[in-house]
Design a protein around this motif. Structure first.
Motif, PDB file in Angstrom:
ATOM      1  N   PRO A   4      22.481  56.524  60.626  1.00 22.13           N
ATOM      2  CA  PRO A   4      23.731  56.208  61.324  1.00 22.13           C
ATOM      3  C   PRO A   4      23.947  54.701  61.467  1.00 22.13           C
ATOM      4  O   PRO A   4      25.098  54.244  61.421  1.00 22.13           O
ATOM      5  N   GLU A   5      22.877  53.951  61.604  1.00 19.19           N
ATOM      6  CA  GLU A   5      23.021  52.499  61.739  1.00 19.19           C
ATOM      7  C   GLU A   5      23.437  51.805  60.449  1.00 19.19           C
ATOM      8  O   GLU A   5      23.709  50.600  60.454  1.00 19.19           O
ATOM      9  N   ASP A   6      23.496  52.529  59.354  1.00 19.65           N
ATOM     10  CA  ASP A   6      24.026  51.970  58.101  1.00 19.65           C
ATOM     11  C   ASP A   6      25.548  52.022  58.061  1.00 19.65           C
ATOM     12  O   ASP A   6      26.169  51.493  57.133  1.00 19.65           O
ATOM     13  N   THR A   7      26.145  52.661  59.049  1.00 22.97           N
ATOM     14  CA  THR A   7      27.604  52.746  59.106  1.00 22.97           C
ATOM     15  C   THR A   7      28.216  51.354  59.198  1.00 22.97           C
ATOM     16  O   THR A   7      27.845  50.563  60.063  1.00 22.97           O
ATOM     17  N   ALA A   8      29.118  51.052  58.301  1.00 17.94           N
ATOM     18  CA  ALA A   8      29.737  49.715  58.240  1.00 17.94           C
ATOM     19  C   ALA A   8      30.752  49.689  57.106  1.00 17.94           C
ATOM     20  O   ALA A   8      30.830  50.624  56.306  1.00 17.94           O
ATOM     21  N   VAL A   9      31.491  48.609  57.056  1.00 18.41           N
ATOM     22  CA  VAL A   9      32.284  48.304  55.862  1.00 18.41           C
ATOM     23  C   VAL A   9      31.390  47.471  54.947  1.00 18.41           C
ATOM     24  O   VAL A   9      30.817  46.465  55.392  1.00 18.41           O
ATOM     25  N   TYR A  10      31.274  47.891  53.719  1.00 18.96           N
ATOM     26  CA  TYR A  10      30.417  47.208  52.751  1.00 18.96           C
ATOM     27  C   TYR A  10      31.281  46.387  51.799  1.00 18.96           C
ATOM     28  O   TYR A  10      32.283  46.874  51.264  1.00 18.96           O
ATOM     29  N   TYR A  11      30.838  45.148  51.595  1.00 16.84           N
ATOM     30  CA  TYR A  11      31.558  44.207  50.747  1.00 16.84           C
ATOM     31  C   TYR A  11      30.684  43.736  49.598  1.00 16.84           C
ATOM     32  O   TYR A  11      29.478  43.505  49.776  1.00 16.84           O
ATOM     33  N   CYS A  12      31.301  43.550  48.479  1.00 15.26           N
ATOM     34  CA  CYS A  12      30.662  42.959  47.307  1.00 15.26           C
ATOM     35  C   CYS A  12      31.044  41.481  47.260  1.00 15.26           C
ATOM     36  O   CYS A  12      32.190  41.128  47.585  1.00 15.26           O
ATOM     37  N   LYS A  13      30.112  40.630  46.889  1.00 14.90           N
ATOM     38  CA  LYS A  13      30.382  39.204  46.792  1.00 14.90           C
ATOM     39  C   LYS A  13      29.785  38.637  45.518  1.00 14.90           C
ATOM     40  O   LYS A  13      28.715  39.047  45.074  1.00 14.90           O
ATOM     41  N   ALA A  14      30.507  37.700  44.934  1.00 12.32           N
ATOM     42  CA  ALA A  14      30.001  36.945  43.790  1.00 12.32           C
ATOM     43  C   ALA A  14      30.225  35.464  44.051  1.00 12.32           C
ATOM     44  O   ALA A  14      31.210  35.088  44.701  1.00 12.32           O
ATOM     45  N   VAL A  15      29.321  34.658  43.577  1.00 11.87           N
ATOM     46  CA  VAL A  15      29.485  33.208  43.669  1.00 11.87           C
ATOM     47  C   VAL A  15      29.972  32.733  42.309  1.00 11.87           C
ATOM     48  O   VAL A  15      29.245  32.820  41.312  1.00 11.87           O
ATOM     49  N   ILE A  16      31.220  32.285  42.281  1.00 17.56           N
ATOM     50  CA  ILE A  16      31.858  31.893  41.022  1.00 17.56           C
ATOM     51  C   ILE A  16      32.270  30.429  41.143  1.00 17.56           C
ATOM     52  O   ILE A  16      33.071  30.083  42.011  1.00 17.56           O
ATOM     53  N   TYR A  17      31.728  29.602  40.250  1.00 17.08           N
ATOM     54  CA  TYR A  17      32.027  28.169  40.288  1.00 17.08           C
ATOM     55  C   TYR A  17      31.811  27.619  41.703  1.00 17.08           C
ATOM     56  O   TYR A  17      32.649  26.905  42.247  1.00 17.08           O
ATOM     57  N   TYR A  18      30.662  28.009  42.299  1.00 16.75           N
ATOM     58  CA  TYR A  18      30.244  27.533  43.611  1.00 16.75           C
ATOM     59  C   TYR A  18      31.139  28.000  44.753  1.00 16.75           C
ATOM     60  O   TYR A  18      31.042  27.488  45.865  1.00 16.75           O
ATOM     61  N   ARG A  19      31.996  28.972  44.507  1.00 18.05           N
ATOM     62  CA  ARG A  19      32.860  29.518  45.555  1.00 18.05           C
ATOM     63  C   ARG A  19      32.566  31.002  45.719  1.00 18.05           C
ATOM     64  O   ARG A  19      32.252  31.699  44.749  1.00 18.05           O
ATOM     65  N   ASP A  20      32.695  31.472  46.958  1.00 16.71           N
ATOM     66  CA  ASP A  20      32.450  32.878  47.249  1.00 16.71           C
ATOM     67  C   ASP A  20      33.699  33.697  46.957  1.00 16.71           C
ATOM     68  O   ASP A  20      34.789  33.396  47.443  1.00 16.71           O
ATOM     69  N   LEU A  21      33.495  34.761  46.180  1.00 13.81           N
ATOM     70  CA  LEU A  21      34.562  35.710  45.885  1.00 13.81           C
ATOM     71  C   LEU A  21      34.181  37.039  46.513  1.00 13.81           C
ATOM     72  O   LEU A  21      33.096  37.552  46.250  1.00 13.81           O
ATOM     73  N   TRP A  22      35.067  37.591  47.338  1.00 13.86           N
ATOM     74  CA  TRP A  22      34.795  38.830  48.054  1.00 13.86           C
ATOM     75  C   TRP A  22      35.714  39.954  47.581  1.00 13.86           C
ATOM     76  O   TRP A  22      36.872  39.722  47.236  1.00 13.86           O
TER      77      TRP A  22
END
Length: 115
Positions: free
Chosen positions: A87-105
């Motif tokens: 139950p504690e895994d309940t959350a909104v899950y996001y994917c992230k990539a670091v592209i040209y030193y910037r975070d893309l979500w």
């Protein structure tokens, strides 16, 4: 257009499994630093699993042994296999990539685990 799109979230009972997918467009996942994060209301977004540009993998202590991060360079996808969900895994899950030193979500996908 450079973007990430998550899918695969849903509702499961404790002990169940889900696989999250993150489709990348506009860049190659091969060689990109990427990761999965999660967030619950009122809390800071936390790292769940990371894969470096050199394929080094790290997990949060809370998910070690239960979650697996992987990428498929032929499909340009990132995955998070989640087993023995709690139950504690309940959350909104996001994917992230670091592209040209910037975070893309990505936009996030809801995971709900009921006891």
């Amino acid at each position: 257009q450079v973007q990430l799109v998550e899918s695969g979230g849903g509702s499961v009972q404790a002990g169940g499994s889900l696989r999250l997918s993150c489709g990348a467009s506009g860049f190659a996942v091969r060689g990109a630093a990427m990761g999965w994060y999660r967030q619950t209301p009122g809390k800071v977004r936390e790292s769940v699993a990371q894969i470096s540009s050199g394929d080094r993998i790290n997990y949060a202590d809370s998910v070690k042994g239960r979650f697996t991060i992987s990428r498929d360079t032929t499909k340009n996808m990132l995955y998070l296999e989640m087993n023995s969900l709690k139950p504690e895994d309940t959350a909104v899950y996001y994917c992230k990539a670091v592209i040209y030193y910037r975070d893309l979500w990505g936009q996030g996908t809801q995971v709900t685990v009921s006891s």
